[in-house]
Write an enzyme that holds these catalytic residues in place. Sequence first.
Site, PDB file in Angstrom:
ATOM      1  CB  CYS A 113      40.802  38.140  40.219  1.00 11.22           C
ATOM      2  SG  CYS A 113      40.915  39.691  40.724  1.00 11.22           S
ATOM      3  CG  HIS A 260      36.645  37.633  39.653  1.00  5.33           C
ATOM      4  ND1 HIS A 260      36.963  37.484  40.719  1.00  5.33           N
ATOM      5  CD2 HIS A 260      37.348  38.700  38.994  1.00  5.33           C
ATOM      6  CE1 HIS A 260      37.265  38.739  41.144  1.00  5.33           C
ATOM      7  NE2 HIS A 260      37.724  39.348  40.116  1.00  5.33           N
ATOM      8  CG  ASN A 290      36.897  42.451  42.487  1.00  8.38           C
ATOM      9  OD1 ASN A 290      37.273  41.263  43.077  1.00  8.38           O
ATOM     10  ND2 ASN A 290      37.630  42.801  41.213  1.00  8.38           N
TER      11      ASN A 290
END
Length: 333
Positions: A113, A260, A290
């Site tokens: 990430c 994020h 995501n």
Amino acid sequence: MRSRILSTGIYTPKKVVTNKDLESMMDTSDEWIQQRSGIEKRHWVSEGETTLSMATHASKEAIEKAGIDVDDIDMVIFTSLMTDYIFPGTGVLLQDSLGFKEHVPALDTRNQCTGFLYSLSVADAWVRSGMYKRVLVCASEIHSTSMDKTTNGRDISVLFGDAAAACIIEAVDESSESQLIDHKLYSQGKHADKLILKKPTPNDLRGRIHEGILDESDIWPYMDGKFVFKNAVTRMPQAMKALCEKNSVQLSDIDFVIAHQANLRINNMVLEHLGIPPEKTHNTLDRYGNTTACTIPLTLDEAVREGKIKRGDLVAFVAFGSGFTWGASLLRY
Ligand code: UT7
């Protein structure tokens, strides 16, 4: 010499999977997913779409928006949690598919990430050193084919989506209003097993692929969701504060934050902790889920298109994910 983000480009697969669609695959509900994560839908690849094909689309869009030729780029950085082949990485495939005349170098990074932030910092350092003038940073992720889409895997498979996003980093003079300012990056490998995909692994003496592997739970990603959540809401504010302190910037001076996109509850808590009002951020998680390394450039692209971020704005990026790795970047867009 300094560097700046010249342009961005994105690609999202055509196939949209709603929370309702997931209800027919596993024991879950639209209500649970929206309440716990903020996600309403995500995109999944169809036959023929690869990390390379998505990366190529996103990169071409970034190149076109920059008004440059592909041969004006002298370095490629590709970042992804999963690539088309075990080796080589997709970076060299992207170098080929974009049709460079020269043998420009291609680097693959794997920082989950925070892959985009790590890659951005490398591009920035190379440009500052004078080694390269224009760097393509491209993230591309396919999660949909590696998740357990039964009830066993529901805590993960409802969260992730597929996408690609790219940006062009170019050299600018130190006096440029628009420039990357600084980065703060961290890792804590002690917690690698809290968000991990263990198999297939070369460390299995029965062979990386062996009889019976399909029955092993380790072939699916594992996440200790609550533990990851707690660390995310602690580490992201810490990184932002440390970066601001290092650069003598007040949190209130920041015009816009792109965090994020893992969970809307995480982002709300992080921004609240930092005292940053909701109008100073933008989220894309509700529509894309995501997409790990893609989330920041994807969200940046949309925020710029919607006029929420303008040239000269003081912008912060912040991310946290598997590794653990986390960090923040500060820039004048
Ligand atoms: O990008 C990398 C970083 N990733 C993250 O930051 C993600 C961090 N973690 C999270 O976002 C959250 O922990 C989750 C969204 C994964 C889970 O939310 P939660 O509020 O922590 O839920 P939970 O794990 O405590 O699960 C609550 C219940 C459980 O049932 P019981 O044991 O209370 O009966 C789960 O089995 O919800 C159940 N559950 C589901 N129910 C319906 C788990 N997944 C699902 C699902 N649908 N998809």
